[in-house]
Scaffold this motif. Sequence first.
Motif, short mmCIF file in Angstrom:
data_model
loop_
_atom_site.label_atom_id
_atom_site.label_comp_id
_atom_site.label_asym_id
_atom_site.label_seq_id
_atom_site.Cartn_x
_atom_site.Cartn_y
_atom_site.Cartn_z
N LEU B 87 38.23 35.06 40.84
CA LEU B 87 39.26 36.06 40.55
C LEU B 87 38.65 37.42 40.24
CD1 LEU B 87 41.74 33.92 38.39
CD2 LEU B 87 41.90 34.51 40.81
N ASN B 88 37.36 37.45 39.93
CA ASN B 88 36.68 38.70 39.62
C ASN B 88 35.88 39.25 40.79
OD1 ASN B 88 36.86 39.78 36.74
ND2 ASN B 88 36.77 37.56 36.44
N LEU B 89 36.14 38.75 42.00
CA LEU B 89 35.43 39.24 43.18
C LEU B 89 36.38 40.06 44.07
CD1 LEU B 89 33.39 36.05 44.18
CD2 LEU B 89 32.55 38.09 42.97
N PRO B 90 35.81 41.05 44.79
CA PRO B 90 36.66 41.79 45.72
C PRO B 90 37.02 40.90 46.93
CG PRO B 90 34.40 42.58 45.82
CD PRO B 90 34.44 41.55 44.75
N PRO B 91 38.17 41.13 47.53
CA PRO B 91 38.64 40.23 48.60
C PRO B 91 37.69 40.17 49.79
CG PRO B 91 40.02 42.21 48.43
CD PRO B 91 39.13 42.20 47.23
N SER B 92 36.90 41.20 49.99
CA SER B 92 36.04 41.18 51.17
C SER B 92 34.67 40.60 50.88
CB SER B 92 35.89 42.62 51.70
OG SER B 92 35.43 43.45 50.65
N ALA B 93 34.46 40.08 49.68
CA ALA B 93 33.15 39.51 49.35
C ALA B 93 32.84 38.36 50.29
CB ALA B 93 33.13 39.04 47.90
#
Lengths: 440, 330
Positions: B87-93
Amino acid sequence: MARLKTFPGGLHPPDNKAWTAAKAIEICPLPEELIIPLSQHIGAPAEACVAVGDKVKKGQVVGRAKGFVSVPVHASTSGEVTAIEPRPHASGRNLPAVVIAPDGEDEWVDDLAAADPEALSVEEIKDRLRDAGIVGMGGATFPAHVKLSPPGEKPIDTLILNGVECEPYLTADHRLMLETPGKVRQGIEILRKVLAVDNIYLGIEANKPDAIAQMREECAGSDIKVEALEVKYPQGAEKQLILALTGREVPSGGLPMDVGVVVQNVGTAAAIADAVTLGQPLIERICTVTGSGVNEPKNLRVRVGTPLAHLVEQCGGLDGEPSKLIMGGPMMGMAQLTLDVPATRGTSGLLIFRRGDIKVREPGPCIRCGRCVSACPAGLLPTTIAAYARLSMFDETEEFKAMDCIECGCCSFSCPSLIPLVQTLRYAKGAILEKRRKMQ
Amino acid sequence: MSDQLYLSSSPHIHSGETTDKVMRAVIYSLLPACGVAIYFFGLPALMLLLVCTVGAVAFEALCAKLFHSKLAIADGSAALTGILLALNLPPSAPWWLALLGAAIAIIVGKQVYGGLGYNPFNPALVARVVLLISFPVQMTSWSAPAPLGSGVDALTTATPLGEWKTAVMLTGKLPEGMASGFGSYFVGNMAGCIGEVSAIALLLGALYLFWKRIITWQIPVSFIGTVVVVGGLFWLSDATRYPDPLFHLLTGGLILGAFFMATDMVTSPVTGRGMLVYGFGCGLVTVLIRLFGGYPEGVSFAILLMNAATPLIDRYTRPRVFGTVAEVER
């Protein structure tokens, strides 16, 4: 609605009192054998003063008090002494007991002397209490005459009657207040005279509205303050009760008399009434027999010395295989190994759990959730003290005030990691006392 | 009969609340946020959630094997760490970044200290910050939400906080038209980490945690309150330069952080008073980083910094022992 009086910390475990709260006290018939332990109180055990083969009468002294902090023990029915020997005791050990085979006559000893408390001096009343073997019936079994003789430099101005009964499952005091409020009142008046106090409270948890109403009616027109207290465990712990009712805080390491208070259980008050007005010694008490392992939970009027197995028989026997026998309540009672143990003056309940109702699971690591901290009525950090105790760092446990633990068990009850917190704190307290003894 | 009886000492009953139930409840409370993440960011979000959760559980099991310790994946804490990290990662990770994050969270953030209960820092945040510093490009490439079925392709964009910081650094003023779009912020229709965008989903989960009494009010209220008050004071001092309190509240990771990350029991103080101090510290550091730091967002750093302060806070906020005048000195 005004907020009910209470204390900081604590919690409310499911009380399960409904099983027996509405059941009138039944008289438990005499067993085939009464086992009367010579140690039924805090202090020196009594010394047997009868011999095997002696015929004894109900109320006769069978064990003499030894020292000031001690009380005699009495035959709880008439019959013959069949043995004086170590028998299973609630403490888990075998301790000396006078064993009596009842003769079925249930005949009182001849020299019972009824008296008018008004006509007796304070010293005469205290003598009667000691001779009658009156001890704290809330479970601590501390001799009443000692508690009522505070040293002169500790003036007492307040008497508190403890009718809280905050232990889950137990309803003995509840039924007592409902069924014999007059006895309790009579006991209060005797205590008033002994302590020469007029500031008197009777504290009852608000989950017993009928008992509150009954006692208010009984005490109507008097200056006795019958107070409903918030339903929260351990509301009935002495220091917590004093704080809730009077706002006074017993200092760390101190006693109620340090803040001018004496606390007595309502059951003790009723026993005091019988001892002083009728001259009857403490040979019976009310005991709640309950739990999932008992067929028909009941409140019983039980003779001192009645084996627990006999109580279970009166309650329809065991329901299934028992997994735990507890003398007292589930939060502070003592697990027993056998039903051969007799009920004594301090036995407020017999709680039996059926197999499957007790889960034994491995404790996990502390997740620092803080539940034990917010539940601790003594303001301690149970998990921190327990961690030090596990490392045998007892100086640290002492610094963190382990000795102020009242052993209510709220920490262990609430710990999601199932860490035996209060159990470890008890261990730490033992180690601290040991250390102090060595230093002397 | 006697050989079948338990003889343990009192108390003989237990609340029934156990660590695994606590962890499970927190996982349930994050499900709305996970759902919204998948709705707005589609399959990449689902991929991140799966990789992080499965990865975290797998690394936990691996550590138990390597360290010969008891396998504790059943307590749910590793899975929870994985979900929080995702939940703490950007969607494009990318997937490998997520997997690396799971390894850092479990191994560096938790197991080297001795596992559950012994870690001083929130494991998911340790991983997030390590990734943020080590992979700044991947960790700050944001895309606008492209709701499922909308047929819109994800566009690269900036987070509202990032947009503000760039504008202030370039012009010294708020970006154009920033005041609009609070409705979108509230439901989560903005760029950001996959789990932080939807205030409404997070609040729903937080309500559940309050209802189950897993978290108490002190940390979220003092954390968010401090951000709103301190952020508000700056806004009042210069509304052309500083964003308003609502902007602070709804954009970025404040709500996720205040209700789900800062409240991590292991790494936050144990007393109510301590929690208030800790929450205040989290809030203050968050605002200072947001307004004056190099990064547009400061919630993760703030919580980690206050994690470090937790033992100190605990020491100075001990409860008063019954019957004593002052706190126990040490």
